[in-house]
Scaffold this motif. Structure first.
Motif, PDB file in Angstrom:
ATOM      1  N   ARG A 102      52.415  29.117  44.120  1.00  0.00           N
ATOM      2  CA  ARG A 102      52.286  30.481  43.603  1.00  0.00           C
ATOM      3  C   ARG A 102      52.084  30.543  42.088  1.00  0.00           C
ATOM      4  N   GLN A 103      52.250  29.439  41.404  1.00  0.00           N
ATOM      5  CA  GLN A 103      51.955  29.373  39.967  1.00  0.00           C
ATOM      6  C   GLN A 103      50.899  28.299  39.743  1.00  0.00           C
ATOM      7  N   ASP A 104      49.738  28.509  40.294  1.00  0.00           N
ATOM      8  CA  ASP A 104      48.664  27.525  40.214  1.00  0.00           C
ATOM      9  C   ASP A 104      47.816  27.774  38.966  1.00  0.00           C
ATOM     10  N   ARG A 105      47.691  26.752  38.120  1.00  0.00           N
ATOM     11  CA  ARG A 105      46.950  26.921  36.863  1.00  0.00           C
ATOM     12  C   ARG A 105      45.480  27.236  37.107  1.00  0.00           C
ATOM     13  N   ARG A 106      44.909  26.691  38.174  1.00  0.00           N
ATOM     14  CA  ARG A 106      43.485  26.937  38.443  1.00  0.00           C
ATOM     15  C   ARG A 106      43.249  28.395  38.825  1.00  0.00           C
TER      16      ARG A 106
ATOM     17  N   ILE B  70      40.753  30.835  36.855  1.00  0.00           N
ATOM     18  CA  ILE B  70      39.694  31.580  37.542  1.00  0.00           C
ATOM     19  C   ILE B  70      39.881  33.075  37.342  1.00  0.00           C
ATOM     20  N   HIS B  71      41.124  33.546  37.461  1.00  0.00           N
ATOM     21  CA  HIS B  71      41.391  34.972  37.314  1.00  0.00           C
ATOM     22  C   HIS B  71      40.973  35.461  35.932  1.00  0.00           C
ATOM     23  N   ALA B  72      41.238  34.653  34.903  1.00  0.00           N
ATOM     24  CA  ALA B  72      40.850  35.038  33.544  1.00  0.00           C
ATOM     25  C   ALA B  72      39.331  35.107  33.416  1.00  0.00           C
ATOM     26  N   ALA B  73      38.618  34.145  34.015  1.00  0.00           N
ATOM     27  CA  ALA B  73      37.153  34.147  33.955  1.00  0.00           C
ATOM     28  C   ALA B  73      36.582  35.336  34.712  1.00  0.00           C
TER      29      ALA B  73
ATOM     30  N   ASP C 161      48.752  40.900  42.689  1.00  0.00           N
ATOM     31  CA  ASP C 161      48.055  41.426  43.856  1.00  0.00           C
ATOM     32  C   ASP C 161      47.554  40.299  44.756  1.00  0.00           C
ATOM     33  N   LEU C 162      47.231  39.164  44.147  1.00  0.00           N
ATOM     34  CA  LEU C 162      46.753  38.006  44.896  1.00  0.00           C
ATOM     35  C   LEU C 162      47.898  37.178  45.464  1.00  0.00           C
ATOM     36  N   GLY C 163      49.119  37.544  45.094  1.00  0.00           N
ATOM     37  CA  GLY C 163      50.274  36.784  45.556  1.00  0.00           C
ATOM     38  C   GLY C 163      50.646  35.643  44.642  1.00  0.00           C
ATOM     39  N   PHE C 164      50.189  35.681  43.380  1.00  0.00           N
ATOM     40  CA  PHE C 164      50.451  34.601  42.433  1.00  0.00           C
ATOM     41  C   PHE C 164      51.199  35.122  41.215  1.00  0.00           C
ATOM     42  N   GLU C 165      51.745  34.182  40.461  1.00  0.00           N
ATOM     43  CA  GLU C 165      52.422  34.496  39.205  1.00  0.00           C
ATOM     44  C   GLU C 165      51.687  33.791  38.075  1.00  0.00           C
ATOM     45  N   ALA C 166      51.878  34.277  36.866  1.00  0.00           N
ATOM     46  CA  ALA C 166      51.286  33.615  35.706  1.00  0.00           C
ATOM     47  C   ALA C 166      51.808  32.183  35.618  1.00  0.00           C
TER      48      ALA C 166
END
Length: 448
Positions: free
Chosen positions: A46-50, A54-57, A178-183
Motif C-alpha cells: 500500500r506504500q509502493d514508490r512506483r 506514476i500518480h505524480a506523472a 482513492d486508489l487504496g494507497f498511501e504516500a
C-alpha cells in the motif's frame, strides 16, 4: 471530424511522444487516457514508490492536458471509453511484456474501432535489427554494431505532437487514497513527471563526458539516474540518444552503449519470451540451486557480512534504486556465493526497484547467473571483497548505508571480520568451489 483516443501506458509525457504524434497527425480531436490497472495494483504494497511516481506523472498530465483518468481493468475500460467518445481509432505505444501483449490483444478484439500501436519505448525494436541470416542477435557486441549501422536519423527524430488538437477531459483525478494507497517515502531527488526528468537530464549533461570514468563507482555522482523516467516514459529515449550522438566523448559513447543494451534486452524478450520464466539457455535448467531461506533473507536485509553487498541491498530497500555496478555484484553474490536461484533475486528486485522493467531485469539477472545470452561465463565469479576495494575504495558508499562500519578506515572496511566484526555468512573461497561444482553439469553438457 476525425477523432482518436490515445491510451498512455509507458509513455507518460507530452513531448516527443510517438502515439500522441501519430494520433494528432491523423485526427482533429484527440483525447488521452491513463488507466490505473487494478489487476496490476491489487497485489502491490500500500506504500509502493512506483505507484507514487506514476500518480505524480499522471497528475501532471491531468493538469497540463486534461488527461482522462480511469481506475479498473483496461480490457473493459478502453473499449467502453472508445464507444462513449465515439472515436475513429485508439492509439498506444508498444509494450512487449508477454502479459501486456495478451492484454492488448483482448482490448483490440473488444474495440469498436482499430487499435494502432507504434514504437516508442525503445529506438530499434523487435525484428528491426537481425543478422544477415535473418535471425535475432544473442550477443551484444555484434548487435551493437548492427544497431549503429541500421540507425537512421528518422529513428531518433522528435515525434512532433500537435498539442492544439488535444481535447481536455473533465475527469477528476483520483487521489492515492482513492486508489487504496498511501504516500510513500519516494525521494524528491527522483523527480516527478516530465519536469523532473528534464531537471535530472540537465544535471547529467555536464557530467556525461566523464560517464565512462565515473559510472562504476557508487560513492560518486556518475549515472544519469533517469532509469525510472525511461521506464515510465516521462522522458523520450530518442531525446537521450540524440544528446549522446551530439557528444563525441568516450563518456557519451559509453552512455549510448547502455541505451543500446536496453534495446538489446527488449528485442530478446520479443524473440525469446520463454526467458521471462526459464533460463535463456535450456541446458542451464540442469543446474540445481540451493534453497537456504536464512541466506536469502540475510541477502534481502543486507546482512551478509560483505559490506558492498549489504550496502547495495540496503540502498535498494531504502530508496528503490540500486547502482548498476551493485546490481551485478549483489546478483552474482546471490547466485554464485549463496547458490540461490536467480529467479528469486529477480522477483525481489521486481518488487522493490523503482525502474523495474521485465526485459532489463530478467536480462541482467540471467547475465549474472550465467544462464542468459551473452552472459558472464559461469566460471567467472565476482569476489565481493575485491569488488568493494576497487569500486568503493574509501568506503564512502558503504558508510552511507552501513553506518555501523563508520569507525573502520579505508583498508579495514572491506573486510570488517578481520577487525573485530562478525564473520560473513559464507566464505567466498569455499562458495566459489561449490559454484564451480554446481555448474559442472553445464560443463559436461558443453563438452559432449
Amino acid at each position: 471530424m476525425s477523432t482518436a483516443l490515445v491510451w498512455l501506458r509507458r509513455d507518460l509525457r507530452l513531448h516527443d511522444s510517438a502515439a500522441l504524434a501519430a494520433a494528432t497527425a491523423e485526427a482533429e480531436r484527440v483525447w488521452t487516457v491513463f488507466v490505473f490497472d487494478t489487476t496490476i495494483l491489487a497485489p502491490l504494497p500500500r506504500q509502493d514508490r512506483r505507484v507514487d511516481f506514476i500518480h505524480a506523472a499522471v497528475a501532471d498530465l491531468h493538469a497540463r492536458a486534461g488527461l482522462l483518468v480511469r481506475v479498473g481493468d483496461p480490457r473493459q475500460i478502453i473499449p467502453a471509453l472508445a464507444r462513449e467518445l465515439g472515436v475513429d481509432a485508439v492509439h498506444a505505444s508498444h509494450d512487449d511484456d508477454p502479459a501486456a501483449l495478451a492484454r492488448d490483444a483482448e482490448v483490440a478484439a473488444a474495440l469498436p474501432c482499430p487499435l494502432h500501436t507504434c514504437k516508442d519505448h525503445v529506438v530499434l525494436e523487435r525484428a528491426e535489427v537481425l543478422t544477415a541470416a535473418g535471425r535475432p542477435y544473442t550477443v551484444f557486441t555484434p548487435y551493437k554494431r548492427a544497431w549503429l549501422q541500421r540507425l537512421r536519423p528518422q529513428d531518433v527524430a522528435e515525434r512532433v505532437v500537435r498539442a492544439e488538437r488535444l481535447v481536455r477531459g473533465q475527469d477528476a483525478l483520483p487521489s492515492l487514497a482513492d486508489l487504496g494507497f498511501e504516500a510513500s517515502d519516494l525521494s524528491p531527488a527522483v523527480g516527478r513527471g516530465e519536469a523532473g526528468a528534464q531537471a535530472l537530464l540537465a544535471d547529467f549533461l555536464p557530467r556525461m563526458d566523464r560517464y565512462d570514468e565515473t559510472r562504476d563507482f557508487p560513492g560518486i555522482k556518475g549515472p544519469s539516474y533517469l532509469g525510472v523516467h525511461l521506464r515510465f516514459g516521462t522522458v523520450s529515449v530518442r531525446e537521450l540518444v540524440r544528446l549522446a550522438q551530439s557528444h563525441s566523448s568516450g563518456g557519451a559513447q559509453t552512455w549510448l552503449s547502455e541505451l543500446i543494451w536496453r534495446d538489446f534486452y527488449h528485442q530478446l524478450l520479443h524473440h525469446f519470451p520463454h526467458a521471462a520464466r526459464l533460463p535463456f539457455k535450456p541446458e542451464y535448467s540442469a543446474v540445481s540451486w540451493d534453497d537456504n531461506e536464512a541466506f536469502f533473507e540475510a541477502w534481502c536485509r543486507g546482512e551478509t557480512g560483505y559490506p558492498l553487498v549489504d550496502a547495495g541491498m540496503r540502498q535498494l530497500a531504502q530508496t528503490g534504486y540500486m547502482h548498476n555496478r551493485l546490481r551485478m555484484v549483489t546478483a552474482s553474490f546471490l547466485t554464485k556465493d549463496l547458490g540461490i536461484d536467480w529467479r528469486r533475486g529477480e522477483a525481489w528486485f521486481a518488487q522493490l526497484l523503482l525502474d523495474f522493467d521485465l526485459a532489463a531485469n530478467n536480462g541482467g539477472w540471467q547475465w549474472a547467473a550465467s544462464t542468459g545470452c551473452d552472459a558472464q561465463p559461469w566460471f567467472r565469479i565476482f569476489n565481493p571483497v575485491t569488488q568493494s576495494q576497487k569500486f568503493d575504495p574509501e568506503g564512502r558508499f558503504i558508510k552511507r548505508y552501513c553506518p555501523e562500519l563508520s569507525h573502520l578506515d579505508a583498508k579495514q572496511i572491506h573486510e570488517p571480520w578481520l577487525h573485530g566484526g562478525p564473520a560473513p555468512i559464507v566464505d567466498h573461497a569455499a562458495a566459489r568451489e561449490r559454484t564451480l561444482a554446481r555448474f559442472a553439469v553445464v560443463k559436461k553438457d558443453q563438452s559432449l
